[in-house]
Design an enzyme around this catalytic site. Sequence first.
Site, mmCIF file in Angstrom:
data_model
loop_
_atom_site.group_PDB
_atom_site.id
_atom_site.type_symbol
_atom_site.label_atom_id
_atom_site.label_comp_id
_atom_site.label_asym_id
_atom_site.label_seq_id
_atom_site.Cartn_x
_atom_site.Cartn_y
_atom_site.Cartn_z
ATOM 1 N N HIS A 52 0.841 -1.183 0.000
ATOM 2 C CA HIS A 52 0.000 0.000 0.000
ATOM 3 C C HIS A 52 0.886 1.247 0.000
ATOM 4 C CE1 HIS A 52 -3.033 -2.934 0.947
ATOM 5 N NE2 HIS A 52 -3.974 -2.027 0.849
ATOM 6 N N ARG A 80 -5.189 -10.961 -5.043
ATOM 7 C CA ARG A 80 -6.419 -10.237 -4.706
ATOM 8 C C ARG A 80 -6.994 -9.597 -5.960
ATOM 9 N NH1 ARG A 80 -8.185 -5.028 -1.133
ATOM 10 N NH2 ARG A 80 -6.465 -3.999 -2.205
ATOM 11 N N ARG A 88 -9.604 6.069 -3.207
ATOM 12 C CA ARG A 88 -9.111 5.045 -2.282
ATOM 13 C C ARG A 88 -8.950 5.623 -0.885
ATOM 14 N NH1 ARG A 88 -7.467 0.241 -4.216
ATOM 15 N NH2 ARG A 88 -7.134 0.016 -6.459
ATOM 16 N N ASP A 102 -11.987 0.910 3.867
ATOM 17 C CA ASP A 102 -13.177 1.354 3.146
ATOM 18 C C ASP A 102 -14.381 1.505 4.063
ATOM 19 O OD1 ASP A 102 -12.676 1.555 0.104
ATOM 20 O OD2 ASP A 102 -11.628 -0.258 0.677
ATOM 21 N N GLU A 145 -15.897 -5.211 3.147
ATOM 22 C CA GLU A 145 -15.292 -3.902 3.367
ATOM 23 C C GLU A 145 -16.283 -2.807 3.742
ATOM 24 O OE1 GLU A 145 -11.805 -3.173 0.546
ATOM 25 O OE2 GLU A 145 -13.033 -4.566 -0.596
ATOM 26 N N ARG A 198 -5.803 -4.168 8.148
ATOM 27 C CA ARG A 198 -5.564 -2.903 8.845
ATOM 28 C C ARG A 198 -4.569 -2.041 8.081
ATOM 29 N NH1 ARG A 198 -7.206 -2.710 14.083
ATOM 30 N NH2 ARG A 198 -7.919 -4.638 15.031
#
Length: 1103
Positions: free
Chosen positions: A217, A605, A938, A767, A726, A805
């Site tokens: 991320h 994913r 995002r 999210d 989410e 997380r």
Amino acid sequence: MCALPSLLPTVTLPSSFLSGLIDHQLAATPPPIFRSLSFRFPSFVPVICREHAALASVSAAWKMTDTTDDIAEGISFQSFDDDCKLLGNLLNDVLQREIGSKFVEKLERHRILAQSACNMRMAGIEDAAELLEKQLASEISNMELEEALTLARAFSHYLNLMGIAETHHRVRRSRNLTHLSKSCDDIFSQLVQGRVSPDELYNTVCNQEVEIVLTAHPTQINRRTLQYKHIRIAHLLDYNDRPDLTHEDREMLIEDLVREITSIWQTDELRRHKPTPVDEARAGLSIVEQSLWKAIPHYLRRLSNSLKKHTGRALPLTCTPIKFGSWMGGDRDGNPNVTSKVTRNVALLSRWMAADLYIREVDSLRFELSMNRCNHKLLKLAHEILEKENQSEDWHESRNQTLRSQPKHNSHIAPSLPRQLPAGADLPACTECTDGDSNYPRLEVPGTDYMPLSCQKPAENGNKSNANDNPPPVILRSCSFGSSQLLAQRKLFAESKIGRSSFHKLLEPSLPQRPGIAPYRIVLGDVKDKLLKTQRRLELLLDDLPCEYDPLVYYETTQQLLEPLLLCYESLQLSGSGALADGRLADLIRRVATFGMVLMKLDLRQESGRHSDTIDAITKYLDMGTFREWDEEKKLEFLTRELKGKRPLVPPSIEVSSDVQEVLDTFRVAAEIGSDSLGAYVISMASNASDVLAVELLQKDARLAVSGELGRPCPGGTLRVVPLFETVKDLRGAGSVIRQLLSIDWYREHIIRNHNGHQEVMVGYSDSGKDAGRFTAAWELYKAQEDVVAACNEFGIKVTLFHGRGGSIGRGGGPTHLAIQSQPPGSVMGTLRSTEQGEMVQAKFGLPQTSVRQLEIYTTAVLLATLQPPLPPRELKWRNLMEEISKISCEMYRKTVYENPNFLAYFHEATPQAELGFLNIGSRPTRRKSSTGIGHLRAIPWVFAWTQTRFVLPAWLGVGAGLKGACEKGYTEDLKAMYKAWPFFQSTIDLIEMVLGKADAPIAKHYDEVLVSQSRRELGAELRRELLATEKFVLIVSGHERLLNNNRSLRRLIDSRLSYLNPMNMLQVEVLKRLRRDDDNNKLRDALLITINGIAAGMRNTG
């Protein structure tokens, strides 16, 4: 930063006092105006003079919880201040040389202004603080662009150096404490004293399964180059703590520090290009190499010693309570740069790195295990290896004679490859060779600058290459070669890489003759040889070269590598050399058991809609209907029927769009690689049972196709399919989806047969927080976990919860121990998966010492949650009250963020969100879709942008309204009781309080005043009033007099950064103002990005 309750009457100071302030160092005697103020306000002088010493008398025993930017428990402020002064003075010396003393004095002036304003505000003298801040902002606004760049760089580097000092002192404190809280020894002792039997403790620890999943991320702001330099400085600080250093040693150490700081100053802070997914994967692998590789043996030794102390039995040698996973190169959700080719290359690269690390360890181990005494089993194996070696030498000699008789161009056989990463291995896809007529990818041979001869330039003046030139090419290629010749040549080259080269034999000592053989060295030499061949095979696969050879000569599985190592261990133990067995060899065995042959298994994913599109394309192609238009019942009926069948569904000749083909290619790669290299398949935005069965069907179909082509079963088993819930809506339906899945006979039997009766479910924090606000998200996550656990229990299926997380509180981040201990009872039963993202990977696992500490915290927190589950809400009334607070909080949050027509424009004006894309910190886009709304943004840039302005809005918006509503209805005492007796509620309030401690309303106001249109400034004022109301009610519930009253060390650390952080924010405002008028100015853009780096360093997190 929130102002303290005013202890002093408001004072209006004349502007003339500014010159007196600047001319005096605040740590020295106060300026005359401060002395005059002291007659009226005796307590004022200590406030003004607190720059270096006001809090120095605070006890070093202050506790600090393991938080987002506070990894360990405490800090000794005297030693911390000493190191900050040392690094600050050295940076100052470097700046004197680099930019001149005149500008350094200007930097100091800005720092003093900022520090004085902070001191004034903390003392309640708001007018004086505002006057100082306006003066600082005015001076910054008048700076030339080059000066602004230098200011941003200098303060940014100081904040980074202060962060290094913080981390170092936490490491030092944990090392010096005789009793470390949350350590294995501490928690094991508590459990045994709490009537947990030694047998139960032992079995629970041995059966624990925790997996830490590192993700790419985009929240790591620092370049890897700078991260390495920061680690170097941390090591030098550690060396500086040694009491045996001589005066000359310390002088040399200072010189080393100066060199590192100079190097940092002269290095570009900014990434000039976006990283590729493979770049991100390499960064993750570097964390393993630089830190986790060293930390794992140390952590497992601690765990084993503590277990033996409290239960009488040590940890089994191959038992690993913690393993690691990765999303780097596998997370394709909204990231078109992650392709099936990228996933394959990253999986192979991870295996290559594992082999490389094992080769280094085996080399050291061979040197250590020089003894002859061994058991019969090992001796027999050593003799068998010698026999094979002799036979191999005879075969190679015969083959070499044959090769010498062949034409010259076939005699150029590649030498054995050095242990170095192949030059093309880090690329997401092999580059097609455009030289000559070859259609094959160019082969990059490690250690050579290979180029086809047809493309090489002749030596100038006809001279031959000298000894310093690059070596000759390893393969002779001619543009006139036909394809059959090329294939034959490539096969010959591939075969040549399998055996050991003469060059390698020269480097290694000759094997001793019987009967004086060194059996351990012979066995380990064979291990090394197979590891080298494993590497060479992976290099060929990475370059798409043919590699046909005997599977017995390389390692494919973890068990194959463990067998000879365990045999050596057993032999040493039986031969009376247990001390040797439990040293380096035991450490290597534990590494192999932890990291396997892949270091970190790669999760895949993808978003659920992409799978629906793929099934839809298949059903349309086969004239079976339109899958997307079917209701859930019809979808489940179709998917279940196909899953029970034995034929492939997708015809090889199917013609589909590129997006659908990429999904099919991903499942094909997963089938080829298998579960030995891959972990779970995560479905983001899952909302129905059909989302899971669609992935199961695509996986089954790909495995059938690949198995048919190979003529044998696919490697490994099927991947675990993990739904990720989410949004708030999906979280509320998570339990129902799991019940529906487990009620399907095929699926339940599949889980029992292929996944040991274990269902994995992922819950997303990012999210859900962006969707409904942090408080509502926390409560919905809590209830969803309860419901999922209950659903699995109804069917007798075990459950593992996977927590997605983020690093910041707004995205579910926070103290590891606190987070695990506040989960619903029964949700952590010895198993847990959790992501560690972005900057938190480096913060928690960047150094071996901090890694060991974090691994212990994970182990003990999961152990406590398993054996002593957290308390549920004591009364039904508490649950009802949570529902009420959550409802009010969500309504207020959504009314502001999604329903206020001015909010989106306010967000874009008041924050640097639009400019964050220039940072080049991640390979994926900032939005899932091209829409400009909040919904498709995002969660990371959403939180990142608000963190930059110090408003940190996503983490607290709505909380104050919910708590206020409950208090006004007379539930204040109930809230206080919930805070004291319900771990989940207490952790939620504590995390929000920590965020409020970092928020700074005056700084946020400055952004509004300069950047926001006049018509929207009232919205900002309303939000600041809401911030103050949130602080008020959080303090009422917690019973604290001041924010972070229960964590004074964190309060002190935050305060210590402000004299550098506040000018950075003011400079960012000024740069944003100029950049929005001149958006093509690259220097302004650089200045903005440097301020973003600096603020992230000061806040100690990003998004």
